[in-house]
Design a protein around this motif. Structure first.
Motif, mmCIF file in Angstrom:
data_model
loop_
_atom_site.group_PDB
_atom_site.id
_atom_site.type_symbol
_atom_site.label_atom_id
_atom_site.label_comp_id
_atom_site.label_asym_id
_atom_site.label_seq_id
_atom_site.Cartn_x
_atom_site.Cartn_y
_atom_site.Cartn_z
ATOM 1 N N GLN A 17 -3.061 -10.898 -0.002
ATOM 2 C CA GLN A 17 -2.575 -11.902 0.949
ATOM 3 C C GLN A 17 -1.441 -11.373 1.825
ATOM 4 O O GLN A 17 -1.166 -11.940 2.887
ATOM 5 C CB GLN A 17 -2.109 -13.160 0.205
ATOM 6 N N ASP A 18 -0.780 -10.311 1.388
ATOM 7 C CA ASP A 18 0.350 -9.744 2.125
ATOM 8 C C ASP A 18 -0.019 -8.519 2.956
ATOM 9 O O ASP A 18 0.804 -8.036 3.726
ATOM 10 C CB ASP A 18 1.470 -9.353 1.153
ATOM 11 N N VAL A 19 -1.216 -8.000 2.794
ATOM 12 C CA VAL A 19 -1.610 -6.747 3.453
ATOM 13 C C VAL A 19 -2.512 -7.038 4.647
ATOM 14 O O VAL A 19 -3.512 -7.745 4.538
ATOM 15 C CB VAL A 19 -2.307 -5.804 2.447
ATOM 16 N N LEU A 20 -2.150 -6.450 5.785
ATOM 17 C CA LEU A 20 -2.943 -6.584 7.003
ATOM 18 C C LEU A 20 -4.013 -5.506 7.110
ATOM 19 O O LEU A 20 -5.119 -5.763 7.566
ATOM 20 C CB LEU A 20 -2.033 -6.501 8.231
ATOM 21 N N ASP A 21 -3.664 -4.278 6.679
ATOM 22 C CA ASP A 21 -4.580 -3.147 6.820
ATOM 23 C C ASP A 21 -4.064 -1.988 5.972
ATOM 24 O O ASP A 21 -2.875 -1.930 5.637
ATOM 25 C CB ASP A 21 -4.650 -2.712 8.294
ATOM 26 N N VAL A 22 -4.948 -1.082 5.647
ATOM 27 C CA VAL A 22 -4.584 0.156 4.956
ATOM 28 C C VAL A 22 -5.286 1.300 5.674
ATOM 29 O O VAL A 22 -6.493 1.240 5.907
ATOM 30 C CB VAL A 22 -5.000 0.136 3.465
ATOM 31 N N VAL A 23 -4.516 2.317 6.024
ATOM 32 C CA VAL A 23 -5.056 3.519 6.670
ATOM 33 C C VAL A 23 -4.801 4.682 5.722
ATOM 34 O O VAL A 23 -3.652 4.939 5.347
ATOM 35 C CB VAL A 23 -4.393 3.773 8.041
ATOM 36 N N ILE A 24 -5.868 5.371 5.335
ATOM 37 C CA ILE A 24 -5.750 6.452 4.350
ATOM 38 C C ILE A 24 -6.128 7.775 4.993
ATOM 39 O O ILE A 24 -7.196 7.897 5.609
ATOM 40 C CB ILE A 24 -6.653 6.182 3.129
ATOM 41 N N HIS A 25 -5.238 8.757 4.820
ATOM 42 C CA HIS A 25 -5.503 10.128 5.269
ATOM 43 C C HIS A 25 -5.587 11.010 4.030
ATOM 44 O O HIS A 25 -4.704 10.963 3.179
ATOM 45 C CB HIS A 25 -4.382 10.651 6.184
ATOM 46 N N ILE A 26 -6.661 11.775 3.928
ATOM 47 C CA ILE A 26 -6.826 12.729 2.823
ATOM 48 C C ILE A 26 -6.694 14.120 3.426
ATOM 49 O O ILE A 26 -7.480 14.499 4.301
ATOM 50 C CB ILE A 26 -8.186 12.551 2.137
ATOM 51 N N LEU A 27 -5.708 14.865 2.957
ATOM 52 C CA LEU A 27 -5.360 16.144 3.556
ATOM 53 C C LEU A 27 -5.474 17.276 2.552
ATOM 54 O O LEU A 27 -5.317 17.092 1.345
ATOM 55 C CB LEU A 27 -3.913 16.087 4.087
ATOM 56 N N GLU A 28 -5.705 18.469 3.096
ATOM 57 C CA GLU A 28 -5.678 19.687 2.302
ATOM 58 C C GLU A 28 -4.938 20.757 3.089
ATOM 59 O O GLU A 28 -4.822 20.669 4.311
ATOM 60 C CB GLU A 28 -7.084 20.167 1.941
ATOM 61 N N LYS A 29 -4.444 21.746 2.391
ATOM 62 C CA LYS A 29 -3.755 22.834 3.086
ATOM 63 C C LYS A 29 -4.750 23.609 3.947
ATOM 64 O O LYS A 29 -5.869 23.870 3.537
ATOM 65 C CB LYS A 29 -3.081 23.782 2.088
ATOM 66 N N ALA A 30 -4.311 23.958 5.134
ATOM 67 C CA ALA A 30 -5.175 24.698 6.059
ATOM 68 C C ALA A 30 -5.273 26.152 5.664
ATOM 69 O O ALA A 30 -4.457 26.696 5.025
ATOM 70 C CB ALA A 30 -4.625 24.581 7.471
#
Length: 101
Positions: free
Chosen positions: A88-101
């Motif tokens: 009820q308190d969250v509008l959106d979630v954006v998830i970034h999954i990263l690895e070392k280049a």
């Protein structure tokens, strides 16, 4: 090893309530297999011209041994319960999954 940056966009004025729920969750997540770190962070109030602010967001900085561990984390019962508690308190979630280049 992968790094996850998840921005949890919270309704104005509700960030502290969501942060309290995340703090309750921390010991359980940190005990999960493959969890290296799981740290909630908030926007730093720096007065610099190139900064984009997110005053109502919580950023989860996570490290997992593998994508498989992250996927298992997402399917845990305690995560389902947590998401239901804060939905009820969250509008959106954006998830970034990263690895070392």
């Amino acid at each position: 090893m992968i790094t996850v940056i998840a921005e949890i966009k919270v309704k104005p004025g509700r960030r502290e309530a969501v942060m309290r729920e995340i703090e309750k969750l921390l010991p359980t997540v940190l005990a999960e297999q493959g969890c290296v770190s799981y740290v909630p962070m908030v926007d730093f109030n720096a007065q610099v011209p190139w900064r984009k602010t997110a005053p109502d967001s919580i950023f989860m900085l996570e490290e997992w041994e593998s994508l498989s561990h992250l996927e298992q984390h997402q399917q845990m019962d305690h995560m389902d319960q947590h998401r239901a508690t804060i939905k009820q308190d969250v509008l959106d979630v954006v998830i970034h999954i990263l690895e070392k280049a």
